[in-house]
Motif scaffolding. Structure first.
Motif, PDB file in Angstrom:
ATOM      1  N   LEU A   3       0.833  -1.197   0.000  1.00 42.20           N
ATOM      2  CA  LEU A   3       0.000   0.000   0.000  1.00 42.20           C
ATOM      3  C   LEU A   3       0.873   1.255   0.000  1.00 42.20           C
ATOM      4  N   LEU A   4       1.923   1.247   0.785  1.00 41.70           N
ATOM      5  CA  LEU A   4       2.862   2.367   0.811  1.00 41.70           C
ATOM      6  C   LEU A   4       3.540   2.536  -0.546  1.00 41.70           C
ATOM      7  N   LEU A   5       3.960   1.444  -1.144  1.00 40.00           N
ATOM      8  CA  LEU A   5       4.581   1.497  -2.461  1.00 40.00           C
ATOM      9  C   LEU A   5       3.596   2.025  -3.507  1.00 40.00           C
ATOM     10  N   PHE A   6       2.349   1.606  -3.406  1.00 35.56           N
ATOM     11  CA  PHE A   6       1.329   2.100  -4.324  1.00 35.56           C
ATOM     12  C   PHE A   6       1.161   3.606  -4.201  1.00 35.56           C
ATOM     13  N   PHE A   7       1.099   4.123  -2.967  1.00 35.78           N
ATOM     14  CA  PHE A   7       0.934   5.563  -2.780  1.00 35.78           C
ATOM     15  C   PHE A   7       2.155   6.342  -3.265  1.00 35.78           C
ATOM     16  N   VAL A   8       3.335   5.822  -3.062  1.00 32.78           N
ATOM     17  CA  VAL A   8       4.550   6.486  -3.534  1.00 32.78           C
ATOM     18  C   VAL A   8       4.555   6.543  -5.063  1.00 32.78           C
ATOM     19  N   LEU A   9       4.212   5.438  -5.707  1.00 32.92           N
ATOM     20  CA  LEU A   9       4.167   5.429  -7.166  1.00 32.92           C
ATOM     21  C   LEU A   9       3.073   6.348  -7.696  1.00 32.92           C
ATOM     22  N   LEU A  10       1.952   6.410  -7.000  1.00 28.45           N
ATOM     23  CA  LEU A  10       0.873   7.305  -7.399  1.00 28.45           C
ATOM     24  C   LEU A  10       1.300   8.767  -7.290  1.00 28.45           C
ATOM     25  N   ILE A  11       1.982   9.122  -6.219  1.00 32.27           N
ATOM     26  CA  ILE A  11       2.478  10.487  -6.036  1.00 32.27           C
ATOM     27  C   ILE A  11       3.506  10.828  -7.111  1.00 32.27           C
ATOM     28  N   GLN A  12       4.395   9.893  -7.413  1.00 33.05           N
ATOM     29  CA  GLN A  12       5.389  10.144  -8.452  1.00 33.05           C
ATOM     30  C   GLN A  12       4.733  10.326  -9.811  1.00 33.05           C
ATOM     31  N   PHE A  13       3.713   9.544 -10.104  1.00 35.62           N
ATOM     32  CA  PHE A  13       3.019   9.668 -11.383  1.00 35.62           C
ATOM     33  C   PHE A  13       2.356  11.029 -11.518  1.00 35.62           C
ATOM     34  N   PHE A  14       1.635  11.468 -10.477  1.00 37.23           N
ATOM     35  CA  PHE A  14       0.951  12.755 -10.561  1.00 37.23           C
ATOM     36  C   PHE A  14       1.943  13.916 -10.571  1.00 37.23           C
ATOM     37  N   THR A  15       3.048  13.786  -9.873  1.00 39.45           N
ATOM     38  CA  THR A  15       4.075  14.825  -9.909  1.00 39.45           C
ATOM     39  C   THR A  15       4.647  14.945 -11.309  1.00 39.45           C
ATOM     40  N   TYR A  16       4.936  13.826 -11.950  1.00 35.64           N
ATOM     41  CA  TYR A  16       5.427  13.846 -13.330  1.00 35.64           C
ATOM     42  C   TYR A  16       4.378  14.434 -14.259  1.00 35.64           C
TER      43      TYR A  16
END
Length: 55
Positions: A3-16
């Protein structure tokens, strides 16, 4: 953990997604072939008479 990894990847995607167009635009504007034009405009505004205080 996943779940933590999912949120980190989601944040990175939206930041990009948000900042990539801005970074691409700035990369184009600040290329070396456009730098003299930007510098001349900056110097014009720096030394224009409107910006000089008159007593």
């Amino acid at each position: 953990m996943f779940l933590l990894l999912f949120f980190v990847l989601l944040i990175q995607f939206f930041t990009y997604w948000v900042f990539e167009p801005l970074a691409s635009f700035l990369e184009y504007v600040l290329e070396i072939r456009l730098f003299p034009i930007i510098t001349l405009i900056g110097l014009f505004f720096l030394f224009s008479e409107k910006n000089i205080e008159q007593n």
